[in-house]
Design an enzyme around this catalytic site. Structure first.
Site, PDB file in Angstrom:
ATOM      1  N   ASP A  85      -3.105   2.472  -5.849  1.00 46.32           N
ATOM      2  CA  ASP A  85      -1.995   2.505  -4.892  1.00 46.32           C
ATOM      3  C   ASP A  85      -1.889   1.234  -4.043  1.00 46.32           C
ATOM      4  O   ASP A  85      -1.226   1.241  -3.006  1.00 46.32           O
ATOM      5  CB  ASP A  85      -2.105   3.735  -3.983  1.00 46.32           C
ATOM      6  CG  ASP A  85      -3.417   3.789  -3.232  1.00 46.32           C
ATOM      7  OD1 ASP A  85      -4.316   2.982  -3.536  1.00 46.32           O
ATOM      8  OD2 ASP A  85      -3.563   4.654  -2.351  1.00 46.32           O
ATOM      9  N   GLU A  86      -2.536   0.167  -4.482  1.00 49.62           N
ATOM     10  CA  GLU A  86      -2.488  -1.076  -3.696  1.00 49.62           C
ATOM     11  C   GLU A  86      -2.301  -2.294  -4.598  1.00 49.62           C
ATOM     12  O   GLU A  86      -2.929  -2.371  -5.656  1.00 49.62           O
ATOM     13  CB  GLU A  86      -3.790  -1.268  -2.920  1.00 49.62           C
ATOM     14  CG  GLU A  86      -3.980  -0.317  -1.766  1.00 49.62           C
ATOM     15  CD  GLU A  86      -5.339  -0.513  -1.144  1.00 49.62           C
ATOM     16  OE1 GLU A  86      -5.505  -1.456  -0.363  1.00 49.62           O
ATOM     17  OE2 GLU A  86      -6.248   0.258  -1.475  1.00 49.62           O
ATOM     18  N   ASP A 119       0.857  -1.188   0.000  1.00 45.94           N
ATOM     19  CA  ASP A 119       0.000   0.000   0.000  1.00 45.94           C
ATOM     20  C   ASP A 119       0.892   1.236   0.000  1.00 45.94           C
ATOM     21  O   ASP A 119       1.654   1.463   0.946  1.00 45.94           O
ATOM     22  CB  ASP A 119      -0.888  -0.041   1.258  1.00 45.94           C
ATOM     23  CG  ASP A 119      -2.008   0.976   1.199  1.00 45.94           C
ATOM     24  OD1 ASP A 119      -1.997   1.827   0.291  1.00 45.94           O
ATOM     25  OD2 ASP A 119      -2.892   0.916   2.072  1.00 45.94           O
TER      26      ASP A 119
END
Lengths: 402, 154
Positions: free
Chosen positions: A102-103, A9
Site C-alpha cells: 500500500d505504499e 500511502d
C-alpha cells in the site's frame, strides 16, 4: 540525488479494497481479520474511532465496537488494486519504488503540485482507493508528510518552514527505522523529537545509530541519501511459513507443514532464479519459546527432495514429540544466482525429476497454484481447501519492504 | 450458527423494505442504512429466493405443537442423511451481506443456503443450513457450527 520525492500511502488499504467490491461497507466500522480470524490486521477510521487497534484480538475489538463488521483478508484481491495504483503512478514518474502493498515512492521532480493532486484524485476515481501523498526532499521526509496528511491528504514539505512544521513535536520513533532500542539510545542524550534529531550532532547520531542512523539524519535534514529502488534489492535470504492455524503437536501434520513451506520456498527461489546453500527452520511453541536450527545443503539447490529431506532433519532437531507448535518458518540462506551457481552432481535433480517438476509447474499454472502438490501435504487438506491460504502477502513479488 | 443477517436497503425491492421498515437500522452515523433480520425478533423471518421471487418467510419454527423441527437451523449432515426427507425440503438461497453470530458481524459475499419446508397449514418456513465451522469461523465467533455459504467460503 532526487530533489522532490513523493510518497503515496493508501488510506486503510485493506478496508478500502473491500469497499471497492462491497460498496455498502463505505462509512461502516470495518475490521479486516488475519487468516486465523483471531486478530484485526487493519481497521477503517470508523472502527479505529472506537479504540480498535491493529493486532487487537477480535473479542476485544467486538467489545469496543459491537457494530463492527469483520472481513476475512484476501491478499489476491488487494494485490490487484495495489498493482493498479503502481501502474498509474508509473505513467507519471520515471522512477517508482513499489515499497509495500500500500505504499509507493516516486520521483516527482517533473510534476507540479497540481499534477500530484490530480494524480491523487485520479487514483481515487479509477481504482476506488483513497491515498494520502507526501512530497518532500527525501524519502524519509516524504513518508512523514504523507502520514501527517491522512486520510486523503496531500502534504508538501519542501520549504524549510514546511519541513520544520512537519517535524515539530513529532516523537523520534515515528520515523521508519527508529525503533524502541534506538529511541532509548537517543533518549539518553535528550533526543526525543524529530526536531531534536535533526539538530543533534551528526557524528553523535552516527555513533549511536551507526550508518543507518546517519542516513536518517541526512534525510530528515532535507538531503536525499536513500535511493528510490525501481527494482527490488536482491534478497539475502528467503523465508516462507508463518502461523500453523490451529497449533499442533501432531508429527504428521508438522511434516506436512514442512512440505508445504518447502514447496512455497522453492516457488520463491524459482521466481528469483536462485539456489540456496543453507536451510534453516524456526519454530515457535504455543507455550512460549521456540527453536532455531540450520543445516548446510550438499550444494546450491532448489530441488524439492533435497530441501524437504533437510527440512525434516531440521524438524527433528527443533521439535520433540508432545510440544505444540504455533509458528514455523523455513528460511533459505546463502542464496546464489542460478546462472552463477557451481554445478554439482550431488545437487542435480535427475533429468526425469526435472521433467516432472516442469510438468507440475505447467499444470499448476493452468489449473491452479496447488492443484498438483507433494503427497506429503495431504494432512493439510483443511488448509488447502481454504482459498485464503493460497495467497499470502509474501506472494506479492517486487515490493522492497515486507 | 448464525443468529441474524443484514442487507443494504438496495438489495431488496422497495415494497419489501417498506413492509419491513421496522427492521431498518443505521449502524454508524453517516453510513447507509441496512435492514436486519434477527432470530431474536418477536417474529423471526428471513428473506428467501423462492420460485424466482424474493419473499420473506418465517425463520424456523417456535411452535411446539407443529410437526416442523423446533429450531432455526438445519444441519447439512442431517439433511444428507435423509432425516428431513419426510418434510420434502426444497433448497433455497437466503440473500445476506452480513451475518451475526455470538455478537460478531461478519461479511458474507453471496448468501447462505437454506431449506424451505411447509407446516401442516401449508405455510412455508425457512431453515438456515449449517455445517461444522472452519478454523477461521470458530476462532472469529467461538462457535463450532457455521452457515453453508454460497460462493466464497469462510
Amino acid at each position: 540525488m532526487y530533489k522532490r520525492i513523493a510518497h503515496l500511502d493508501a488510506d486503510c488499504f485493506y478496508v478500502s479494497c473491500e469497499r471497492v467490491r462491497h460498496p455498502f461497507l463505505c462509512g461502516q466500522p470495518v475490521g479486516v481479520l488475519g487468516n486465523q480470524g483471531a486478530c484485526v490486521i487493519a481497521g477503517s477510521y470508523e472502527m479505529k474511532a472506537h479504540g480498535v487497534t491493529v493486532g487487537m484480538p477480535i473479542w476485544e475489538a467486538r467489545r469496543l465496537c459491537p457494530e463492527g463488521i469483520f472481513v476475512k483478508r484476501d491478499f489476491e484481491w488487494y494485490e490487484v488494486l495495489s498493482r493498479q495504483i503502481l501502474d498509474r503512478v508509473r505513467r507519471y514518474s520515471p522512477a517508482v519504488e513499489y515499497y509495500s502493498i500500500d505504499e509507493v515512492f516516486f520521483d516527482a521532480q517533473a510534476m507540479s503540485d497540481r499534477e500530484i493532486r490530480s494524480l491523487q484524485q485520479q487514483l481515487k476515481e479509477e481504482t476506488g482507493v483513497p491515498v494520502s501523498v507526501g512530497v518532500s526532499l527525501s524519502k524519509t521526509l516524504a513518508k512523514s508528510a504523507s502520514g501527517s496528511g491522512k486520510p486523503f491528504g496531500c502534504v508538501f514539505a519542501i520549504k524549510e518552514d514546511e519541513r520544520n512544521r512537519l517535524l515539530h513535536g513529532r516523537p523520534v520513533d515515528k520515523i521508519t527505522g527508529i525503533a524502541q532500542r534506538s529511541r532509548r539510545k537517543l533518549e539518553a542524550f535528550g533526543i526525543r523529537t524529530c526536531e531534536d534529531f535533526v539538530r543533534a550532532d551528526r557524528r553523535l547520531i552516527r555513533r549511536l545509530l551507526t550508518k543507518r542512523g546517519e542516513e536518517l539524519w541526512w534525510e530528515l535534514n532535507g538531503v536525499s541519501v536513500l535511493p528510490i529502488h525501481t527494482t527490488r534489492v536482491p534478497h539475502k535470504y528467503l523465508s516462507r511459513g508463518g502461523s500453523l492455524g490451529a497449533a499442533t503437536a501432531d508429527a504428521e501434520r508438522l511434516s506436512a507443514w514442512v512440505a508445504r513451506n518447502t514447496e512455497r520456498l522453492i516457488e520463491a527461489l524459482d521466481y528469483h532464479g536462485l539456489y540456496c546453500e543453507q536451510l534453516a527452520m524456526s519454530l515457535q511453541f504455543k507455550t512460549g519459546g521456540g527453536a532455531l536450527h540450520g543445516v548446510n545443503l550438499p550444494a546450491a539447490t532448489a530441488d524439492f527432495r533435497t530441501l524437504y529431506a533437510a527440512g525434516k532433519e531440521l524438524l527433528a532437531a527443533c521439535w520433540k514429540p508432545g510440544i505444540t507448535v504455533a509458528y514455523m518458518h523455513l528460511i533459505a540462506e546463502k542464496l546464489t544466482c542460478r546462472e552463477h551457481a557451481q554445478r554439482s552432481l550431488l545437487a542435480e535433480s535427475e533429468p526425469r525429476q526435472q521433467v516432472l517438476d516442469h510438468l507440475r509447474q505447467a499444470i499448476n499454472r493452468q489449473v491452479g497454484r496447488w492443484a498438483l502438490r507433494s503427497g506429503a501435504t495431504l494432512p493439510l487438506k483443511d488448509i488447502y481447501d481454504d482459498p485464503a491460504n493460497a495467497y499470502e502477502i509474501c506472494d506479492i513479488y517486487g515490493k522492497s519492504c515486507f | 450458527m448464525c443468529f441474524g443477517i443484514a442487507l443494504p436497503l438496495d438489495a431488496l425491492p422497495e415494497s419489501l423494505v417498506h413492509q419491513h421498515r421496522h427492521r431498518v437500522v443505521l449502524r454508524e452515523p453517516g453510513a447507509a442504512r441496512e435492514i436486519r433480520f434477527l432470530l431474536c425478533d418477536p417474529r423471526p423471518e428471513l428473506p428467501v429466493w423462492h420460485d424466482n421471487r424474493l419473499v420473506v418467510l418465517p425463520w424456523g419454527n417456535r411452535d411446539a405443537a407443529s410437526r416442523l423441527p423446533h429450531t432455526a437451523w438445519c444441519r447439512q449432515e442431517s439433511l444428507e442423511a435423509g432425516l428431513w426427507r419426510h418434510l420434502h425440503p426444497e433448497p433455497v438461497v437466503i440473500p445476506a451481506s452480513l451475518g451475526l453470530d455470538k455478537g460478531v458481524w461478519f461479511l458474507i459475499t453471496e448468501g447462505i443456503r437454506g431449506v424451505l419446508v411447509k407446516d401442516e397449514q401449508g405455510t412455508p418456513h425457512v431453515y438456515m443450513l449449517t455445517q461444522p465451522a472452519s478454523h477461521y469461523y470458530r476462532i472469529m465467533t467461538r462457535h463450532n457450527r457455521m452457515p453453508v455459504f454460497l460462493g466464497r467460503q469462510m
